[in-house]
Design a protein around this motif. Sequence first.
Motif, PDB file in Angstrom:
ATOM      1  N   PHE A   1      -5.091  -9.768  15.295  1.00 60.70           N
ATOM      2  CA  PHE A   1      -6.029  -8.690  15.638  1.00 60.70           C
ATOM      3  C   PHE A   1      -5.288  -7.366  15.828  1.00 60.70           C
ATOM      4  N   VAL A   2      -4.223  -7.395  16.623  1.00 59.87           N
ATOM      5  CA  VAL A   2      -3.460  -6.168  16.878  1.00 59.87           C
ATOM      6  C   VAL A   2      -2.834  -5.659  15.583  1.00 59.87           C
ATOM      7  N   LEU A   3      -2.322  -6.585  14.795  1.00 59.13           N
ATOM      8  CA  LEU A   3      -1.670  -6.228  13.527  1.00 59.13           C
ATOM      9  C   LEU A   3      -2.654  -5.534  12.587  1.00 59.13           C
ATOM     10  N   VAL A   4      -3.837  -6.110  12.435  1.00 57.29           N
ATOM     11  CA  VAL A   4      -4.819  -5.555  11.502  1.00 57.29           C
ATOM     12  C   VAL A   4      -5.316  -4.189  11.995  1.00 57.29           C
ATOM     13  N   MET A   5      -5.681  -4.120  13.280  1.00 57.51           N
ATOM     14  CA  MET A   5      -6.212  -2.866  13.804  1.00 57.51           C
ATOM     15  C   MET A   5      -5.174  -1.759  13.745  1.00 57.51           C
ATOM     16  N   SER A   6      -3.939  -2.057  14.138  1.00 55.04           N
ATOM     17  CA  SER A   6      -2.954  -0.973  14.150  1.00 55.04           C
ATOM     18  C   SER A   6      -2.553  -0.596  12.729  1.00 55.04           C
ATOM     19  N   SER A   7      -2.464  -1.568  11.809  1.00 52.61           N
ATOM     20  CA  SER A   7      -2.154  -1.217  10.421  1.00 52.61           C
ATOM     21  C   SER A   7      -3.245  -0.331   9.840  1.00 52.61           C
ATOM     22  N   PHE A   8      -4.492  -0.654  10.165  1.00 59.93           N
ATOM     23  CA  PHE A   8      -5.621   0.144   9.677  1.00 59.93           C
ATOM     24  C   PHE A   8      -5.481   1.605  10.122  1.00 59.93           C
ATOM     25  N   PHE A   9      -5.235   1.805  11.420  1.00 51.05           N
ATOM     26  CA  PHE A   9      -5.195   3.183  11.915  1.00 51.05           C
ATOM     27  C   PHE A   9      -3.920   3.914  11.501  1.00 51.05           C
ATOM     28  N   VAL A  10      -2.808   3.191  11.446  1.00 61.66           N
ATOM     29  CA  VAL A  10      -1.566   3.821  10.999  1.00 61.66           C
ATOM     30  C   VAL A  10      -1.738   4.297   9.557  1.00 61.66           C
ATOM     31  N   SER A  11      -2.363   3.460   8.727  1.00 60.79           N
ATOM     32  CA  SER A  11      -2.567   3.822   7.331  1.00 60.79           C
ATOM     33  C   SER A  11      -3.564   4.980   7.211  1.00 60.79           C
ATOM     34  N   LEU A  12      -4.609   4.931   8.023  1.00 60.40           N
ATOM     35  CA  LEU A  12      -5.648   5.968   7.979  1.00 60.40           C
ATOM     36  C   LEU A  12      -5.075   7.337   8.356  1.00 60.40           C
ATOM     37  N   PHE A  13      -4.215   7.375   9.355  1.00 57.40           N
ATOM     38  CA  PHE A  13      -3.663   8.643   9.849  1.00 57.40           C
ATOM     39  C   PHE A  13      -2.307   8.965   9.234  1.00 57.40           C
ATOM     40  N   ARG A  14      -1.879   8.196   8.208  1.00 56.71           N
ATOM     41  CA  ARG A  14      -0.488   8.314   7.774  1.00 56.71           C
ATOM     42  C   ARG A  14      -0.124   9.708   7.281  1.00 56.71           C
ATOM     43  N   LYS A  15      -1.128  10.469   6.787  1.00 56.21           N
ATOM     44  CA  LYS A  15      -0.808  11.814   6.294  1.00 56.21           C
ATOM     45  C   LYS A  15      -0.899  12.856   7.398  1.00 56.21           C
ATOM     46  N   LEU A  16      -1.483  12.482   8.534  1.00 58.09           N
ATOM     47  CA  LEU A  16      -1.657  13.444   9.619  1.00 58.09           C
ATOM     48  C   LEU A  16      -0.526  13.378  10.644  1.00 58.09           C
ATOM     49  N   ILE A  17       0.142  12.209  10.713  1.00 63.38           N
ATOM     50  CA  ILE A  17       1.169  12.046  11.749  1.00 63.38           C
ATOM     51  C   ILE A  17       2.498  12.604  11.234  1.00 63.38           C
ATOM     52  N   PRO A  18       3.063  13.609  11.929  1.00 62.87           N
ATOM     53  CA  PRO A  18       4.357  14.140  11.501  1.00 62.87           C
ATOM     54  C   PRO A  18       5.450  13.071  11.616  1.00 62.87           C
ATOM     55  N   ARG A  19       6.396  13.091  10.681  1.00 60.10           N
ATOM     56  CA  ARG A  19       7.472  12.099  10.652  1.00 60.10           C
ATOM     57  C   ARG A  19       8.182  11.947  11.998  1.00 60.10           C
ATOM     58  N   GLN A  20       8.404  13.121  12.635  1.00 56.17           N
ATOM     59  CA  GLN A  20       9.242  13.120  13.841  1.00 56.17           C
ATOM     60  C   GLN A  20       8.623  12.323  14.989  1.00 56.17           C
ATOM     61  N   VAL A  21       7.312  12.232  15.032  1.00 52.02           N
ATOM     62  CA  VAL A  21       6.691  11.527  16.168  1.00 52.02           C
ATOM     63  C   VAL A  21       5.985  10.257  15.697  1.00 52.02           C
ATOM     64  N   ARG A  22       6.351   9.759  14.520  1.00 52.56           N
ATOM     65  CA  ARG A  22       5.574   8.636  13.979  1.00 52.56           C
ATOM     66  C   ARG A  22       5.756   7.363  14.804  1.00 52.56           C
ATOM     67  N   ILE A  23       6.995   7.050  15.197  1.00 53.92           N
ATOM     68  CA  ILE A  23       7.220   5.802  15.928  1.00 53.92           C
ATOM     69  C   ILE A  23       6.456   5.832  17.259  1.00 53.92           C
ATOM     70  N   ALA A  24       6.549   6.963  17.957  1.00 45.05           N
ATOM     71  CA  ALA A  24       5.820   7.083  19.232  1.00 45.05           C
ATOM     72  C   ALA A  24       4.323   6.911  18.999  1.00 45.05           C
ATOM     73  N   SER A  25       3.821   7.492  17.905  1.00 38.86           N
ATOM     74  CA  SER A  25       2.388   7.361  17.619  1.00 38.86           C
ATOM     75  C   SER A  25       2.015   5.915  17.316  1.00 38.86           C
TER      76      SER A  25
END
Lengths: 237, 210
Positions: B51-75
Motif C-alpha cells: 500500500f505504501v509503495l503504490v501510493m508513494s510511487s504514484f505521488f512521486v511520479s505525479l509530482f516528479r516534474k514539480l519537485i526540485p532535484r535538491q529537495v527530492r529525497i526529503a520530499s
Amino acid sequence: MHMHGAGHHHPSAGEGGDDVSSFRMILTMGTIGLLAGLLIVVTYRLTLPIIEQNKAEFLQRAIFDVLPNASQKQAFVVEKDGTLRPERGKEKRVFKIYAGYDDRGKLVGVAIEAKGQGFQDVIHIIYGYDPEREVIVGMKVLESKETPGLGSKIETDPEFIANFKALVVKLTPDLSDLVHPLEMVKKGQKTADWQIEAITGATISSRAITNILLKSSREILPIIQRNLDVLKQGASQ
Amino acid sequence: MKMEETTSMDILLKGIWKENPVFVQVLGMCPVLAVTNSVINSIVMGIATTFVLVMSSFFVSLFRKLIPRQVRIASYIMIIATFVTVAEYIIQAVSLEVHKSLGAFISLIVVNCIILGRAEAFASKHPVKEAVMDALGMGAGFTFAVLSLGVVRELLGNGTLAGIPIFGPGFEPWSIMILPGGAFFVLGAWLLFFNWLRERAKKQQERVVV
C-alpha cells in the motif's frame, strides 16, 4: 549571497538540474507538508471513532471473559483515600475496577486491571476476582510485547490460563496481606491452590504475571473487601 | 499498442521474480527478519508495505516534474511517511490485535529502503502508470518473500499455519525458528534455493542456445 563574481556558472547546472531558487524549494516542501498534514488529519478523524470503539469492545469482552458468570457490569472509580464510587459518565485518567453482576443484579465478581514489567516491555492484564470465595476466577492479557511463540504463550497456553480459574487469594482477617502470597512453581509441581504453574521456556514471563497479580491483589483486594456494600448496591443505582 | 502492454506487464512481473526486492536485491531486511514469525504478521506486513509503495510511487511520479532535484529525497520521505501513518491508523481500525502484534514495525515501514529505492530509481523517472505497475510488482514480490519466510517459521517454530494447528499434539515446536536466529536460517535457505533455481534456468537456456 548568490555566487555573484564567482566567474563561472552556478555549480548545480553541472548536475543537470536548473538553477532553482530557495523559495521554490521551500514552497515545494511546504506544499507537500501541508497536503501530507491534511491527509493525516483526515485519516485520523475518520479512523478515531472506530479505533476507540475497538478498544472499548476489546476491554468489554475481556471483562466478561475474566468474570464467567457476569452478564452486566458497572465501573467504579478507586479514590485516593481507598473508597469506591460508581463512575459518572466516562471518566478518564482515574483507576477503575469493573463489578460484574448476574441477571438478577447479584455481585458475582470484580474485574481489575494491572500492569507490570515483563520480559520485553510492560505487560497489561485484567483479572477477575470473586470476593465471596476469595479466589481469582480468570486472567487475560490485554497488551504485551513478550517474545512471540515463547513469552507470548502467557496469552495462548491453555494450561497456563487454567491456573487462573480458581486461584486462592484469601486475605488475613485484618485485610493487611494475603494469607498465602501467590507463588510460581515449575510445571507439574503445583501442590497448593495459591501456586501458579509456569510455562516451560517462558519462566520470566510467567513470573512477571505472578508478580503483577501478587502486587495488584495486595493493593486492591483489601479495598474491595472494605467496600463490598458499595459494590453490591452497584447495579441498582 | 501490443508492445506497450507487454512492457507494463513486464514491469509488474520483474518485481515478483527477476528483480525480487528481497531474494534478488536483498533489500528491506529489517521487516523481513523481524515480523515473519507468523503467517498473519507476514501477510499484513506485505499488504501494508505494498500500500505504501503504490501510493508513494504514484505521488512521486505525479509530482516528479514539480519537485526540485535538491529537495527530492526529503520530499519522497515526507510522502512515504504520510502513507505509513495512514496505513497505521487503518490497521488499528481494522484489527487492534494485528496492530499490537506488529508493534513498532508498521511505523518502521518509513525506513524500508525498498520504498525509497523505488521512488528514487523508478517512480521519479517514469510516468504514473508505469510507476504504479512497478510498485505493485515490487509489493507483490516483497509480500511473496515475507510470506515464504512466515510459512516456514510458523510451521516449524509453532506447529501452526495462520494459527491453525497442523501437526498433532505430539509435535515439539522448534522454538529457535520464531526467534530472530531462525529468521536468518530460513532466509539463508530460501536465498540458496532461489539462486539454485535461477542458476539451473540459466544453464538450461545456455544449452538451448548451444
